[in-house]
Enzyme design. Structure first.
Site, short mmCIF file in Angstrom:
data_model
loop_
_atom_site.label_atom_id
_atom_site.label_comp_id
_atom_site.label_asym_id
_atom_site.label_seq_id
_atom_site.Cartn_x
_atom_site.Cartn_y
_atom_site.Cartn_z
N CYS A 167 -17.23 -6.16 7.19
CA CYS A 167 -15.85 -5.80 6.79
C CYS A 167 -14.83 -6.25 7.68
O CYS A 167 -14.91 -5.57 8.76
CB CYS A 167 -15.89 -4.27 6.46
SG CYS A 167 -14.49 -3.66 5.67
N CYS A 187 -11.44 -17.57 14.13
CA CYS A 187 -11.08 -16.71 14.91
C CYS A 187 -9.56 -16.92 15.15
O CYS A 187 -9.23 -18.11 15.58
CB CYS A 187 -11.64 -16.58 16.17
SG CYS A 187 -11.02 -15.07 17.42
N CYS A 202 -14.05 -14.89 22.66
CA CYS A 202 -12.89 -14.36 23.20
C CYS A 202 -12.92 -12.89 23.18
O CYS A 202 -12.08 -12.36 23.61
CB CYS A 202 -11.63 -14.89 22.62
SG CYS A 202 -11.17 -14.10 20.99
N CYS A 207 -9.02 -17.57 19.09
CA CYS A 207 -9.57 -18.60 19.91
C CYS A 207 -10.22 -19.70 19.12
O CYS A 207 -10.60 -20.96 19.60
CB CYS A 207 -10.74 -18.26 20.85
SG CYS A 207 -12.21 -18.08 19.76
N CYS A 221 -15.43 -11.45 17.96
CA CYS A 221 -15.61 -12.73 18.56
C CYS A 221 -16.37 -12.74 19.75
O CYS A 221 -16.22 -12.34 20.82
CB CYS A 221 -14.36 -13.62 18.50
SG CYS A 221 -14.62 -15.05 19.18
FE FE Z 1 -12.04 -15.58 19.39
#
Ligand code: FE
Length: 129
Positions: free
Chosen positions: A118, A46, A98, A49, A95
């Site tokens: 995607c 990510c 976060c 984060c 995610c």
């Molecule tokens: Fe994240």
């Protein structure tokens, strides 16, 4: 562990495109991102984060112009919700740690899962093996 930050901190930490995609549910133009044609072995984290989200082992060439995976690396880090925007029903992917918007998941992917995650390149940060 859930991560929450004031919007101003995300804005300061991210590039304008990363911020628009991850915190404002944006979509990068097809074939414009860093990873749609990226083939090195490694892990995609990510961008907000650092959570481990996807692996090069599950990446495939979808022809869409966005990096595509048939499954998450760590399912507990990738959450979904219904998205009824743009006059259609899609499944949004974010995610779990976060809340960063990542992209959408569709059911027209390859074996073994049939899933097609995607994902916007702008939501990811690649780490080579
Ligand atoms: Fe994240």
């Amino acid at each position: 562990m859930k991560i929450t930050k004031p919007d101003s901190e995300w804005r300061a930490q991210l590039s304008p495109r990363q911020y628009e995609v991850t915190r404002r549910q944006g979509t990068e133009p097809a074939f414009s991102g860093a990873y749609w044609d990226h083939h090195e072995p490694g892990v995609y984290r990510c961008v907000c984060c650092g959570a481990e989200l996807f692996s090069s082992q599950h990446k495939f060439d979808s022809g869409t112009g966005w990096p595509s995976y048939f499954q998450p690396l760590r399912p507990e880090n990738v959450a979904t919700r219904d998205d009824y925007g743009h006059s259609m029903h899609r499944t949004e992917v974010h995610c779990a740690q976060c809340g960063a918007h990542l992209g959408h998941v569709f059911d027209d992917g390859p074996p073994p899962t049939g899933a097609r995650y995607c994902i916007n390149s702008a939501s990811l940060k690649f780490e080579s093996e």
